[in-house]
Design an enzyme around this catalytic site. Structure first.
Site, PDB file in Angstrom:
ATOM      1  N   ARG A   1     -10.042   3.285  -7.907  1.00  0.00           N
ATOM      2  CA  ARG A   1     -10.214   3.108  -6.455  1.00  0.00           C
ATOM      3  C   ARG A   1      -9.186   3.877  -5.647  1.00  0.00           C
ATOM      4  O   ARG A   1      -9.206   3.844  -4.411  1.00  0.00           O
ATOM      5  CB  ARG A   1     -10.198   1.611  -6.108  1.00  0.00           C
TER       6      ARG A   1
ATOM      7  N   HIS B   1     -24.596  -6.442  18.007  1.00  0.00           N
ATOM      8  CA  HIS B   1     -25.923  -7.036  18.202  1.00  0.00           C
ATOM      9  C   HIS B   1     -26.386  -7.766  16.952  1.00  0.00           C
ATOM     10  O   HIS B   1     -27.578  -8.038  16.788  1.00  0.00           O
ATOM     11  CB  HIS B   1     -26.917  -5.944  18.593  1.00  0.00           C
TER      12      HIS B   1
HETATM   13  O1  F6P Z   1     -15.846  -1.565 -13.222  1.00  0.00           O
HETATM   14  C1  F6P Z   1     -14.881  -1.261 -12.283  1.00  0.00           C
HETATM   15  C2  F6P Z   1     -14.424   0.147 -12.433  1.00  0.00           C
HETATM   16  O2  F6P Z   1     -13.639   0.274 -13.557  1.00  0.00           O
HETATM   17  C3  F6P Z   1     -13.698   0.636 -11.200  1.00  0.00           C
HETATM   18  O3  F6P Z   1     -12.377   0.266 -11.172  1.00  0.00           O
HETATM   19  C4  F6P Z   1     -13.948   2.092 -11.270  1.00  0.00           C
HETATM   20  O4  F6P Z   1     -13.710   2.712 -10.034  1.00  0.00           O
HETATM   21  C5  F6P Z   1     -15.398   2.115 -11.673  1.00  0.00           C
HETATM   22  O5  F6P Z   1     -15.534   1.030 -12.564  1.00  0.00           O
HETATM   23  C6  F6P Z   1     -15.870   3.385 -12.303  1.00  0.00           C
HETATM   24  O6  F6P Z   1     -15.147   3.699 -13.445  1.00  0.00           O
HETATM   25  P1  F6P Z   1     -15.209   5.126 -14.114  1.00  0.00           P
HETATM   26  O7  F6P Z   1     -14.684   6.115 -13.116  1.00  0.00           O
HETATM   27  O8  F6P Z   1     -14.357   5.046 -15.341  1.00  0.00           O
HETATM   28  O9  F6P Z   1     -16.638   5.421 -14.453  1.00  0.00           O
END
Ligand code: F6P
Length: 553
Positions: free
Chosen positions: A277, A393
């Site tokens: 993230r 709204h």
């Molecule tokens: O399942 C959650 C997660 O691990 C997130 O933290 C991450 O951004 C997403 O899945 C995708 O993971 P990846 O980039 O390893 O496919």
């Protein structure tokens, strides 16, 4: 073993600073924002900060100078600055995964030195950025051609979570800076409808797939990428050799990328010290770089870096992420606020809140502290919201007159982006008049006396009264540029960091997503083959049987 010593920390809600805040909250009672503004004519200008291009107004918060002092004392007692410095130094502050947390290195200037285990990671970051820039230019100029020799016109990013939300959000946010003659699509959901709708009108000969996955094991992404490969090869009537010209990968996992059939020469790397993230300014941003070009992408990284430096060096009284983090803690702990609304007055930020949902809720949706003890204080809020004026709204009624405390961030811009027809430029004042009207109404409301004075029938007065006293932050900038977007995201990243530091939770792991993944793997054969239902609980077994019946199996 972590370099951080977390054992010696007092329980958050046992600290004298916490108790002082509790007492202060009692004293504040139901003090109204009307009273706070009446008592301080300068409040509207005094409770503001400038960070880079961002103007932050926190005057409409239920705080006094004393509140802010007490909150900063809480931050000092919980050593937010110590953890921040450890993060910037590259220490392994993600203790449950034993990893450094260094997304700030992704936007560091070329000459910076940031070490992980004695190795400067900045040259590697810039090597990947350079490789991304060269590739982007080849696609943008049409010199990267597909299997049949046609230039690429369509770019489809396949990823999920942090490998989708960031690029998809930023592509929308910076649409006016994008190459309008190229088509960009973002596929995340394992529901086949997502990929189907993304590719059904595209020519495979002109389509590039960017498979974005940190781990390259995420079932949704690998499944969609496999289906995309089938679509491509069928459409081109070609063999595996066509893949190299139509698939690139963004990942930390070269082995899995190779197994999939993507040449690792066409892999853009990042590192385990970049959380999913927090990864969109890494190689994960390749689709955005193709869309806006490497120079604009660099401007965005510089915007991130500006706020990184602010967070690292600004004194607590002027430190915007610290302030925003502490305000959220104040409402969660002492006003029982359960959620936090993010309401951008920019249609370009239509995916911004969804992006923040992962950033905030995957980071701080935790209920044990860094040592594994259950916490008995509120942690991360439910983050929600959509762009104004649409929300006005729909659900603003509840914020204005409902029973819940919902602190809200209002984000807006003084100028619309370039290129609108004159009439649309003029509409911008109306948009922003709505923005300011909402924060004004939320703060000051409308008293029964004011309603009565308008001649409203007595029995309707309670219905038309606005209690007000709803806290909001206002974030303003001149224009939504790549740099401003970077600044905004870094502001929220560090706000989330501050909260996790005070709550003493690991904001950088995400164990809570694992159980569902494991169970889905067990349930899939029950649905497909009808075997193993007896291993499931009564509800899930019945649902699986009903599903099979409805599917005609
Ligand atoms: O399942 C959650 C997660 O691990 C997130 O933290 C991450 O951004 C997403 O899945 C995708 O993971 P990846 O980039 O390893 O496919």
């Amino acid at each position: 073993m972590s370099e951080m010593n977390t054992d010696s920390r007092a329980r958050l809600n046992q600290t004298p600073e916490w108790a002082a805040l509790g007492k202060h909250r009692e004293q504040l009672g139901d003090t109204h924002l009307r009273d706070l503004f009446a008592a301080d004519k300068e409040r509207g200008s005094r409770y503001t900060l400038r960070v880079g291009d961002l103007y932050l107004d926190y005057s409409k918060h239920l705080v006094t100078d004393e509140t802010l002092t007490l909150l900063r004392e809480l931050a000092a007692a919980t050593d937010v600055a110590g953890l921040r410095d450890a993060m910037f130094r590259g220490e392994r502050i993600n203790t449950t995964e034993n990893r450094a947390v260094l997304h700030t290195a992704l936007r560091a200037p070329r000459d910076a030195v940031i070490e992980v285990d004695g190795e400067n990671v900045v040259p590697g970051v810039h090597a990947v950025l350079d490789k991304m820039a060269a590739f982007s230019e080849r696609v943008r100029s049409g010199t990267w051609t597909g299997h049949t020799g046609k230039p690429i016109k369509n770019i489809v990013n396949i990823g999920i979570g942090g490998s989708d939300l960031g690029p998809a959000m930023a592509y929308e946010a910076l649409r006016s800076f994008t190459r309008r003659d190229l088509t960009f699509r973002f596929v995340s959901n394992v529901d086949g409808a997502d990929l189907h709708e993304a590719v059904h009108d595209l020519d495979p000969a002109e389509t590039l797939f960017i498979v974005a996955s940190k781990t390259f094991t995420t079932i949704e992404t690998v499944t969609n990428a496999t289906s995309a490969r089938t679509w491509l090869l069928t459409g081109l009537d070609a063999g595996q050799e066509a893949v190299a010209k139509h698939f690139v990968a963004l990942s930390t996992n070269a082995g899995k990328v190779q197994d999939f059939g993507i040449d690792t020469a066409n892999m853009f790397e990042f590192w385990d010290w970049v959380g999913g993230r927090y990864s969109f300014d890494s190689a994960i941003g390749l689709s955005l770089m193709i869309a806006i070009g490497p120079d604009r992408f660099r401007e965005m990284l510089d915007g991130f870096h500006l706020v990184d430096e602010h967070f690292r060096t600004a004194p607590p009284e002027q430190n915007a992420p610290l302030l925003l983090g502490l305000l959220g803690i104040w409402y969660g702990a002492f006003f029982d606020a359960q959620s936090h609304a993010v309401l951008p007055y920019s249609h370009y930020l239509s995916k911004f809140t969804a992006y923040l949902q992962q950033l905030d809720m995957e980071s701080n949706g935790k209920s044990v502290d860094r040592d594994g003890n259950p916490v008995d204080w509120q942690t991360g809020p439910v983050v929600w919201g959509t762009p104004g004026t649409n929300g006005q709204h729909a659900y603003y009624q509840l914020i204005h007159q409902g029973t819940k405390v919902i602190p809200a961030d209002f984000i807006g811009f003084a100028r619309p982006v370039d290129g609108f027809q004159p009439g649309l430029v003029a509409q911008h004042d109306l948009l922003m008049a709505n923005f300011f009207a909402q924060t004004q109404a939320l703060a000051f409301g409308k008293t029964p006396e004011e309603v009565g004075a308008e001649g409203v029938a007595e029995e309707l007065v309670p219905h038309k009264t606005f209690q007000g006293n709803h806290p909001t932050t206002t974030l303003l900038a001149g224009e939504l540029t790549p740099s401003v977007l970077g600044q905004l995201i870094a502001l929220y990243e560090h706000k989330v960091f501050v909260q996790g530091a005070v709550w003493n939770i690991d904001s950088f792991d995400q164990w809570g997503v694992e159980l569902g993944k494991v169970l889905a793997k067990k349930i899939e054969p029950v649905l497909t083959e009808g075997t193993g239902g007896d291993q499931l609980d009564g509800s899930t077994a019945t649902l699986a049987a009903t599903y099979r019946e409805l599917r005609g199996r």
